[in-house]
Design an enzyme around this catalytic site. Sequence first.
Site, PDB file in Angstrom:
ATOM      1  CG  ASP A  65      -1.263 -17.315  -2.856  1.00 30.44           C
ATOM      2  OD1 ASP A  65      -1.620 -17.909  -3.576  1.00 30.44           O
ATOM      3  OD2 ASP A  65       0.038 -16.863  -2.644  1.00 30.44           O
TER       4      ASP A  65
ATOM      5  CG  ASP B  18       8.242 -19.113  -7.115  1.00 28.46           C
ATOM      6  OD1 ASP B  18       7.545 -18.244  -7.694  1.00 28.46           O
ATOM      7  OD2 ASP B  18       8.849 -20.068  -7.777  1.00 28.46           O
TER       8      ASP B  18
ATOM      9  CG  ASP C 148       3.168 -15.205   0.888  1.00 26.42           C
ATOM     10  OD1 ASP C 148       2.458 -16.090   0.811  1.00 26.42           O
ATOM     11  OD2 ASP C 148       4.299 -14.868   0.894  1.00 26.42           O
TER      12      ASP C 148
END
Length: 362
Positions: free
Chosen positions: A163, A334, A125
């Site tokens: 991701d 989130d 991330d």
Amino acid sequence: MRCQRLISGLRAGGSGQPWGESDHLAACGLSVAYSAPRDPHVTFLDHAASSACLRTQEGSGEGPHRFRRWRDARHGRRNRCSRQPLGRGGGPSTGIQAEVGNYVGAAAAKGKLPVLVAYNIPGRDCGGASSGGSEDAARYKAWIDGFAQGIAGRPAVVILEPDAVAQASDPACVSGEALEARFDMLWYANQHLAAQGPFTRTYLDAGNATWTLGPDFNNTGGIGLARMAYLLNRSGVSMAKGVSIGVANFHSTDISNQYGARLATQIKNDFGVDTRWVIDTARNGNGGYVTPGVPSSGHVGFCNPPGRKLGVTSRAGTGGAEYLLWIKNPGDSDGNSPQCPAGSPPAGAFSPDLAEALIDGS
């Protein structure tokens, strides 16, 4: 009453298919009957029947446990309200082989298909809300070895590193030697998961429609289809079953299917690789968030946006997707960055308020 209200809400806002009595899955812990296109050879694993869930941003498993404790406290364990299969993830853990092995074994014993999420890439991330991951490439490869060995050739769906490929397009996140190392780690993961045989279905994550196609979905202003196809190819998509789309996102299934079809065509044209895709439908019942009064604003909300709703439950796919899956745990935050609504919990933390908002579509 609470159970009946959820069932009524799903009937009103779910797949649009007629609801029957022959097949039972659940949403937010509540039993729902439906009839919709489904692979007769696939039944998704009920998490409550397995060992401790792994799935959280940090890999500790507390997210699903909090969800289950909240569900059980509100509805009781022995009522008719059942449990919805969710993607089970693996983050940092010294016993990943045993954790995966126990979970996949529980599925095999019940004749069901487990869904696992491998989410432990170094630099995860880009240091954001879900930061963490393995310390270096050597530790990551050892972790993947354990993850793959835990599957042991048995049937499983693996969502590989949400991701990680999309973020590889950003030089501010990863570049130079670190970028080459990321390609190498993802290639290694695909290779070792593929070595488990044809019953292990790996889907390398391909971000979401806005991330790749841009806010107007016209292939400008985003990563771009050609660039995403290149990144996926460098990461070993040729060894995977396909790609995952919309993980932890809100795009409608139709938008994600359109993206999946365009991406599959690009990969085929550029690299000669046939690609399928799966979609995370856990929170896409109302599609992506659009600024109220500004319909041209596109998909603008990625962090706990209001007015989102549960999507269709895990099943064989429609519109081109191979599967529709609940991968993101409904109710898990989130994040709590400045882009998120005030008072949002940290990334991966379960919130009863967020869960109920998804039930109500509020």
